[in-house]
Design an enzyme around this catalytic site. Structure first.
Site, mmCIF file in Angstrom:
data_model
loop_
_atom_site.group_PDB
_atom_site.id
_atom_site.type_symbol
_atom_site.label_atom_id
_atom_site.label_comp_id
_atom_site.label_asym_id
_atom_site.label_seq_id
_atom_site.Cartn_x
_atom_site.Cartn_y
_atom_site.Cartn_z
ATOM 1 N N GLU A 1 -10.625 1.880 10.910
ATOM 2 C CA GLU A 1 -11.063 0.849 9.963
ATOM 3 C C GLU A 1 -11.441 1.454 8.611
ATOM 4 O O GLU A 1 -12.079 0.805 7.793
ATOM 5 C CB GLU A 1 -12.244 0.069 10.540
ATOM 6 C CG GLU A 1 -11.882 -0.808 11.725
ATOM 7 C CD GLU A 1 -10.806 -1.831 11.378
ATOM 8 O OE1 GLU A 1 -10.981 -2.592 10.421
ATOM 9 O OE2 GLU A 1 -9.765 -1.837 12.069
ATOM 10 N N PRO B 1 -5.720 0.009 1.684
ATOM 11 C CA PRO B 1 -5.179 -1.294 1.262
ATOM 12 C C PRO B 1 -6.148 -2.027 0.339
ATOM 13 O O PRO B 1 -5.757 -2.960 -0.351
ATOM 14 C CB PRO B 1 -4.980 -2.049 2.577
ATOM 15 C CG PRO B 1 -5.752 -1.301 3.612
ATOM 16 C CD PRO B 1 -5.904 0.102 3.132
ATOM 17 N N ARG C 1 7.587 14.279 -9.005
ATOM 18 C CA ARG C 1 8.929 14.281 -9.605
ATOM 19 C C ARG C 1 8.852 14.191 -11.123
ATOM 20 O O ARG C 1 9.821 14.461 -11.817
ATOM 21 C CB ARG C 1 9.822 13.174 -9.025
ATOM 22 C CG ARG C 1 9.407 11.785 -9.403
ATOM 23 C CD ARG C 1 10.224 10.744 -8.662
ATOM 24 N NE ARG C 1 11.545 10.523 -9.231
ATOM 25 C CZ ARG C 1 11.796 9.780 -10.304
ATOM 26 N NH1 ARG C 1 10.801 9.217 -10.960
ATOM 27 N NH2 ARG C 1 13.030 9.620 -10.740
ATOM 28 N N ASP D 1 14.170 5.561 -15.548
ATOM 29 C CA ASP D 1 13.679 4.991 -14.292
ATOM 30 C C ASP D 1 13.276 3.535 -14.441
ATOM 31 O O ASP D 1 12.793 3.133 -15.492
ATOM 32 C CB ASP D 1 12.388 5.703 -13.848
ATOM 33 C CG ASP D 1 12.662 7.058 -13.232
ATOM 34 O OD1 ASP D 1 13.819 7.332 -12.910
ATOM 35 O OD2 ASP D 1 11.692 7.813 -13.099
HETATM 36 N N1 ADE Z 1 -3.719 2.576 4.188
HETATM 37 C C1 ADE Z 1 -3.397 1.512 4.941
HETATM 38 N N2 ADE Z 1 -2.678 0.640 4.238
HETATM 39 C C2 ADE Z 1 -2.520 1.159 2.984
HETATM 40 C C3 ADE Z 1 -1.891 0.720 1.801
HETATM 41 N N3 ADE Z 1 -1.248 -0.447 1.725
HETATM 42 N N4 ADE Z 1 -1.947 1.521 0.728
HETATM 43 C C4 ADE Z 1 -2.602 2.677 0.767
HETATM 44 N N5 ADE Z 1 -3.218 3.154 1.862
HETATM 45 C C5 ADE Z 1 -3.192 2.397 2.967
#
Ligand code: ADE
Length: 265
Positions: free
Chosen positions: A149, A122, A191, A206
């Protein structure tokens, strides 16, 4: 294209072998190796994580397990190793503590010879259609799936000697681990490889490929539950249909993603 995924949940990646991706594997366009990180763990409990330095909740994935796993998967393809299963590669040479040898430094490959290592997190750069387009031309992509984590940062820093590393996020929300993000990235990327979609022009219109969202589509019957297909689609006038599609595309983008219009003329 060769894909390798390192994870503690190999079953999560099973969808990679189905539907269009399964067909691409059969056609030889794609080859996929899924590897269980625990195969590189050295203690009796096969542990892959430990408590974070500095304290705090959760666990951090260990560099001493990730390092050898990434080393093996990086060179495995060029050395002709069989990496199609999740079998351990413990008899293969490694540079670090598993062999008991002193670390002797790296032989750095040329930048263009390094495989691409994608680490979903994230905290990464947002994944976009443009990245999918670029990555669809790669020869070898390795994915490192973190859990808990995350992975000790030195794994990523060290991997940059042998890989071109990209830390990417698939959206502003937090998943339990990187596996689902890998499925998303692989599907969006593969793809676009010629021969993976039945119809080569399927992805030309797309959403995002011209910076706009794709407008609505319709098929038979002409009227369904009192809802009619727009007349213009029966006009037989190709230019008119294209204009209408463009208008719909702009309208939808303005309503749903005005941010996308800002960068366009
Ligand atoms: N791992 C946990 N959350 C994630 C996200 N939003 N994007 C990529 N990998 C992740």
């Amino acid at each position: 294209m060769r894909l390798d995924v390192i994870t503690i949940f190999p079953e999560y990646l099973e969808p990679l072998r189905h539907a269009l991706l399964g067909k691409a594997i059969e056609k030889g366009i794609l080859s996929v190796g899924v590897h269980n990180l625990r195969d590189w763990a050295t203690d009796v409990h096969k542990s892959v994580d430990d408590t974070p330095y500095g304290g705090g909740p959760g666990m951090v994935m260990k560099p001493t397990v990730w390092g050898p796993a990434l080393d093996d998967v990086c060179v495995g393809k060029s050395a002709g190793w069989q990496l199609d299963s999740a079998a351990p590669h413990v008899d293969k040479p490694r540079h670090d503590d598993l062999t008991g040898r002193e670390f002797e430094g790296y032989v750095e490959p040329a930048e263009e010879d390094k495989p691409l290592l994608i680490v979903p997190t994230p905290a990464g750069k947002p994944f976009t259609q443009e990245m999918a387009r670029r990555w669809s031309g790669e020869q070898h992509i390795v994915f490192a799936c973190g859990r808990y984590e995350g992975i000790d940062q030195r794994v990523v820093d060290d991997a940059a000697h042998r890989y071109r590393v990209e830390e990417v996020s698939i959206g502003d929300y937090v998943l339990i681990g990187g596996e689902v993000a890998v499925l998303v990235i692989v599907e969006a990327t593969t793809r676009l490889i010629p021969g993976v979609l039945g119809n080569a022009s399927s992805h030309e219109d797309d959403s995002f490929s011209d910076g706009l969202l794709e407008g609505p589509s319709y098929t038979k019957p002409r009227e369904w539950r009192g809802l009619a297909v727009p007349d213009v689609l029966f006009s037989g006038n190709h230019k008119l249909v294209e204009e209408w599609r463009r208008e719909q595309s702009v309208k939808r983008t303005r309503e749903r993603r005005p941010d996308l219009l800002e960068g366009l003329e």
